[in-house]
Each structure stands twice: as C-alpha cells, then as structure tokens.
Design an enzyme around this catalytic site. Structure first.
Site, short mmCIF file in Angstrom:
data_model
loop_
_atom_site.label_atom_id
_atom_site.label_comp_id
_atom_site.label_asym_id
_atom_site.label_seq_id
_atom_site.Cartn_x
_atom_site.Cartn_y
_atom_site.Cartn_z
NE ARG A 13 -15.66 9.04 -16.92
CZ ARG A 13 -14.62 8.51 -16.49
NH1 ARG A 13 -14.00 9.05 -15.51
NH2 ARG A 13 -14.02 7.74 -17.57
CD GLU A 73 1.91 7.34 3.26
OE1 GLU A 73 1.11 7.98 3.89
OE2 GLU A 73 2.46 6.23 3.59
CE LYS A 98 -7.10 9.19 11.88
NZ LYS A 98 -6.65 10.43 12.68
CG ASP A 99 -3.61 1.81 14.85
OD1 ASP A 99 -2.90 2.92 14.77
OD2 ASP A 99 -3.97 1.43 15.86
CG LEU A 120 18.39 -4.93 -7.18
CD1 LEU A 120 18.88 -3.93 -6.24
CD2 LEU A 120 18.82 -4.91 -8.44
#
Length: 121
Positions: A13, A73, A98-99, A120
């Site tokens: 698997r 993403e 989608k938005d 940083l």
C-alpha cells in the site's frame, strides 16, 4: 473498479501510494507554473538558509515555511481539478471554491514571508 474489501495493505500500500504521489508531482511540474515557481523558491531557500547566522532549528523553520506554501498550492490545485471535473460551466460556487483555494495560497505566502522576516530581522 475500486474494491474496498481487498485494498492493498502494508508495504505494498505504501509503495502504491508513493507511485501515486510521484505521478501527482510529475503532473504538477508539467502543468502548474505556480508549483514550478514555488519549487524554485524552495530550491533557492534551502542553500540560502545556510548563508545566515541562524540556528539549525531556524533553518528548518524557514524551509518548512516554503514547504507549507507548496502544500497549500497542491491543495488549491486539487480543489481546482475537482471543480473542473464536476463541470466546466461557469457557476458562482465553482468560482468561490477556486477563489477560496487561491486565498489559502495567498495566506500561506503571507505566513511564509512573515516567518522569513521574523527569523532574519
């Protein structure tokens, strides 16, 4: 046809899941410019994290911040694929889905940028 009773188990698997994931990464790289850009960002971020005088934990956090953007993403692309699979006609809920995925990516970019700035500066 999917067989819910005789699903692969154990290492088999895991092997099949890894093949599916690799296929997804190949598809993302070939078809999603945002994924390629974020992957380039990761490739730059890893060696760049060694340039600064920061701890190993901070280096890991910087790299994880970029991986979080890539993760978001991928989820956004999955949402887009499902919406497109359901139908290509223009519908307010399809656009909203989608938005919302796009907004999630934007927030992940803000989080990653903030983490880099905090560590940083």
């Amino acid at each position: 046809m999917f067989d819910n009773i005789n699903k692969p188990k154990g290492l088999h698997r895991v092997y099949l899941a890894a093949l599916n994931s690799l296929r997804a990464f190949k598809w993302l790289y070939a078809n999603e410019s945002a994924f390629r850009q974020e992957l380039l960002l990761l490739i730059i971020a890893i060696p760049l994290s060694f340039v600064f005088n920061i701890s190993f934990k901070e280096q890991v956090i910087l790299v994880l911040a970029i991986l979080f953007v890539i993760f978001t993403e991928i989820i956004n692309t999955a949402i887009e694929a499902v919406v497109d699979r359901v139908g290509l006609e223009i519908h307010p809920l399809s656009g909203l889905a989608k938005d919302l995925g796009s907004a999630a990516v934007m927030i992940s970019l803000i989080v990653a940028s903030s983490i880099w700035l905090i560590i940083l500066l």
